[in-house]
Design a protein around this motif. Sequence first.
Motif, mmCIF file in Angstrom:
data_model
loop_
_atom_site.group_PDB
_atom_site.id
_atom_site.type_symbol
_atom_site.label_atom_id
_atom_site.label_comp_id
_atom_site.label_asym_id
_atom_site.label_seq_id
_atom_site.Cartn_x
_atom_site.Cartn_y
_atom_site.Cartn_z
ATOM 1 N N LEU A 143 -7.058 -6.234 -40.426
ATOM 2 C CA LEU A 143 -6.661 -5.371 -39.433
ATOM 3 C C LEU A 143 -5.647 -4.290 -40.832
ATOM 4 C CD1 LEU A 143 -5.632 -4.046 -36.799
ATOM 5 C CD2 LEU A 143 -3.705 -5.348 -36.729
ATOM 6 N N TYR A 144 -5.809 -3.024 -40.342
ATOM 7 C CA TYR A 144 -5.084 -2.165 -41.180
ATOM 8 C C TYR A 144 -4.209 -1.170 -40.461
ATOM 9 C CZ TYR A 144 -9.134 -3.207 -44.164
ATOM 10 O OH TYR A 144 -9.849 -4.104 -44.961
ATOM 11 N N LEU A 145 -3.112 -0.559 -41.206
ATOM 12 C CA LEU A 145 -2.280 0.441 -40.731
ATOM 13 C C LEU A 145 -2.047 1.201 -41.743
ATOM 14 C CD1 LEU A 145 -0.703 1.276 -38.023
ATOM 15 C CD2 LEU A 145 1.439 0.163 -39.107
ATOM 16 N N GLN A 146 -2.583 2.656 -41.522
ATOM 17 C CA GLN A 146 -2.417 3.702 -42.510
ATOM 18 C C GLN A 146 -1.199 4.362 -41.966
ATOM 19 O OE1 GLN A 146 -4.022 4.360 -45.544
ATOM 20 N NE2 GLN A 146 -2.620 5.849 -45.901
ATOM 21 N N MET A 147 -0.334 4.552 -43.132
ATOM 22 C CA MET A 147 0.923 5.236 -42.677
ATOM 23 C C MET A 147 1.168 6.312 -43.544
ATOM 24 S SD MET A 147 3.368 1.863 -41.986
ATOM 25 C CE MET A 147 3.572 1.300 -43.708
ATOM 26 N N ASN A 148 1.104 7.683 -43.052
ATOM 27 C CA ASN A 148 1.311 8.671 -43.764
ATOM 28 C C ASN A 148 2.615 9.507 -43.394
ATOM 29 O OD1 ASN A 148 -1.093 8.344 -45.169
ATOM 30 N ND2 ASN A 148 -2.239 9.376 -43.548
ATOM 31 N N SER A 149 3.180 10.345 -44.404
ATOM 32 C CA SER A 149 4.370 11.158 -43.841
ATOM 33 C C SER A 149 5.358 10.201 -43.209
ATOM 34 C CB SER A 149 3.797 12.273 -42.987
ATOM 35 O OG SER A 149 2.960 13.044 -43.247
ATOM 36 N N LEU A 150 5.571 9.256 -44.209
ATOM 37 C CA LEU A 150 6.688 8.341 -43.815
ATOM 38 C C LEU A 150 8.221 8.592 -43.794
ATOM 39 C CD1 LEU A 150 5.383 5.149 -45.631
ATOM 40 C CD2 LEU A 150 5.851 5.165 -43.253
ATOM 41 N N LYS A 151 8.880 8.348 -42.877
ATOM 42 C CA LYS A 151 10.404 8.758 -42.665
ATOM 43 C C LYS A 151 11.185 7.642 -42.920
ATOM 44 C CE LYS A 151 8.764 11.770 -39.131
ATOM 45 N NZ LYS A 151 8.711 12.346 -37.604
ATOM 46 N N PRO A 152 12.364 7.832 -43.209
ATOM 47 C CA PRO A 152 13.352 6.751 -43.343
ATOM 48 C C PRO A 152 13.362 5.901 -42.021
ATOM 49 C CG PRO A 152 14.451 8.713 -44.296
ATOM 50 C CD PRO A 152 13.001 9.145 -43.644
ATOM 51 N N SER B 70 3.033 7.529 -48.356
ATOM 52 C CA SER B 70 1.837 6.889 -47.695
ATOM 53 C C SER B 70 2.162 5.434 -48.212
ATOM 54 C CB SER B 70 0.611 7.249 -47.656
ATOM 55 O OG SER B 70 0.512 8.708 -47.645
ATOM 56 N N LEU B 71 1.544 4.356 -47.280
ATOM 57 C CA LEU B 71 1.407 3.020 -47.550
ATOM 58 C C LEU B 71 0.113 2.719 -46.649
ATOM 59 C CD1 LEU B 71 4.881 1.403 -47.655
ATOM 60 C CD2 LEU B 71 3.224 1.761 -49.554
ATOM 61 N N ARG B 72 -0.521 1.737 -46.709
ATOM 62 C CA ARG B 72 -1.342 1.180 -45.945
ATOM 63 C C ARG B 72 -1.253 -0.329 -45.986
ATOM 64 N NH1 ARG B 72 -8.143 0.481 -45.960
ATOM 65 N NH2 ARG B 72 -7.925 -1.076 -47.796
ATOM 66 N N LEU B 73 -1.016 -0.673 -44.764
ATOM 67 C CA LEU B 73 -0.798 -2.475 -44.675
ATOM 68 C C LEU B 73 -2.188 -2.766 -44.173
ATOM 69 C CD1 LEU B 73 2.609 -2.228 -42.377
ATOM 70 C CD2 LEU B 73 2.171 -2.304 -44.847
ATOM 71 N N SER B 74 -2.209 -4.186 -44.597
ATOM 72 C CA SER B 74 -3.439 -5.070 -44.360
ATOM 73 C C SER B 74 -2.880 -6.340 -43.416
ATOM 74 C CB SER B 74 -4.280 -5.347 -45.624
ATOM 75 O OG SER B 74 -4.594 -4.043 -46.143
ATOM 76 N N CYS B 75 -3.746 -6.868 -42.828
ATOM 77 C CA CYS B 75 -3.462 -8.225 -42.017
ATOM 78 C C CYS B 75 -4.664 -8.855 -42.331
ATOM 79 C CB CYS B 75 -3.125 -7.687 -40.699
ATOM 80 S SG CYS B 75 -2.885 -9.225 -39.742
ATOM 81 N N LEU B 76 -4.766 -9.824 -42.895
ATOM 82 C CA LEU B 76 -5.816 -10.765 -43.069
ATOM 83 C C LEU B 76 -5.734 -11.775 -42.137
ATOM 84 C CD1 LEU B 76 -8.578 -11.423 -44.605
ATOM 85 C CD2 LEU B 76 -7.246 -12.606 -46.390
#
Length: 127
Positions: A79-88, A17-23
């Motif tokens: 703004l956020y983007l929570q990314m789980n179960s990431l794939k190549p 998982s990763l969480r992206l942020s946009c300020l």
Amino acid sequence: QVQLVESGGGLVQAGGSLRLSCLSSGLTFSDYAMGWFRQAPGQEREFVANITWNGDNTNLANSVKGRFTISRYNAKNTLYLQMNSLKPEDTAVYYCAARKLMIGTSSISTMNQVTYWGKGTLVTVSS
């Protein structure tokens, strides 16, 4: 001067998982619909997710439904983007996008609707 600055990208193993942020700065954040796009190497930029100005409505691309979540915190202009179960195949540069709201507009789904872009953050998913 309007700025959208993404952060949170990096290298992660498949399934992680990763969480992206946009300020954002230089704009009234709540006056904008927001979204995420991504561009994989050698491919065109594509829509990932969008969210209305107040967060009441969101949409996700079919390829990320059930794995990604978009959200926003207007008080923090973020703004956020929570990314789980990431794939190549999620490997790409992820871009934050803002669309100025006008009568009849409420969200972003195509590149030509975007008013401002961030510079992107790289997400690499290893198999």
